[in-house]
Design a protein around this motif. Structure first.
Motif, PDB file in Angstrom:
ATOM      1  N   SER A  19       0.850  -1.190   0.000  1.00 13.63           N
ATOM      2  CA  SER A  19       0.000   0.000   0.000  1.00 13.63           C
ATOM      3  C   SER A  19       0.885   1.239   0.000  1.00 13.63           C
ATOM      4  N   GLY A  77       1.160   5.940  -5.388  1.00 15.97           N
ATOM      5  CA  GLY A  77       0.359   7.053  -5.864  1.00 15.97           C
ATOM      6  C   GLY A  77       1.124   7.962  -6.792  1.00 15.97           C
ATOM      7  N   LEU A  78       0.578   9.144  -6.996  1.00 18.96           N
ATOM      8  CA  LEU A  78       1.174  10.150  -7.873  1.00 18.96           C
ATOM      9  C   LEU A  78       1.793  11.243  -7.023  1.00 18.96           C
ATOM     10  N   LEU A 128       7.070   9.626  -0.685  1.00 19.11           N
ATOM     11  CA  LEU A 128       6.023   8.634  -0.493  1.00 19.11           C
ATOM     12  C   LEU A 128       6.555   7.579   0.459  1.00 19.11           C
ATOM     13  N   THR A 158       2.389  -2.098  -6.281  1.00 14.88           N
ATOM     14  CA  THR A 158       1.698  -0.823  -6.138  1.00 14.88           C
ATOM     15  C   THR A 158       2.378   0.192  -7.052  1.00 14.88           C
ATOM     16  N   GLN A 159       1.574   0.981  -7.752  1.00 10.70           N
ATOM     17  CA  GLN A 159       2.115   1.913  -8.743  1.00 10.70           C
ATOM     18  C   GLN A 159       2.602   3.191  -8.068  1.00 10.70           C
ATOM     19  N   VAL A 160       3.801   3.589  -8.441  1.00  7.72           N
ATOM     20  CA  VAL A 160       4.352   4.885  -8.031  1.00  7.72           C
ATOM     21  C   VAL A 160       4.633   5.675  -9.301  1.00  7.72           C
TER      22      VAL A 160
END
Length: 124
Positions: free
Chosen positions: A7, A10-11, A18, A118-120
């Motif tokens: 988790s 995000g952007l 982050l 999870t995308q960063v």
């Protein structure tokens, strides 16, 4: 079977921070070496940071001084604090675990369990 759930992705703008977190279902979490990997667009999966069962760590040269890996054996979590993010840090980040007492992982070989990722995304 160990489940890993990441988790915190995000952007974020370049220069920002982050914190990723990975929660594990392992009953003997302290006996796993852990790592964060990433795979950017059109790139191979690479090691970002690893932490051994004794708490020692290693990092990819590209993230040294900016990223910090840590583990909390009481909470069964491994975190990745990412500071001063760059556009080239954009990737899907994966948590992985290797069963058994040992040093921090230095590659994807031998890792026993993986999270879904999870995308960063770091914008300029």
């Amino acid at each position: 079977q160990v489940q890993l759930v990441e988790s915190g992705g995000g952007l974020v703008q370049a220069g920002g921070s982050l914190r990723l977190s990975c929660a594990a279902s392992a009953r003997t979490f302290s006996q796993y070496a852990l790592a964060w990997f990433r795979q950017g667009p059109g790139k191979q999966r690479e090691l970002v940071a690893g932490i051994g069962t004794a708490g020692n760590t290693n990092y990819a040269d590209s993230v040294k001084g900016r990223f910090t890996i840590s583990r909390n054996n009481a909470k069964n979590t491994v975190d990745l604090q990412m500071n001063n993010l760059k556009t080239e840090d954009t990737a899907v980040y994966y948590c992985a675990a290797k069963k058994g007492w040992g040093p921090p992982p230095r590659g994807s070989g031998g890792m026993d369990y993986w999270g879904q990722g999870t995308q960063v995304t770091v914008s300029s």
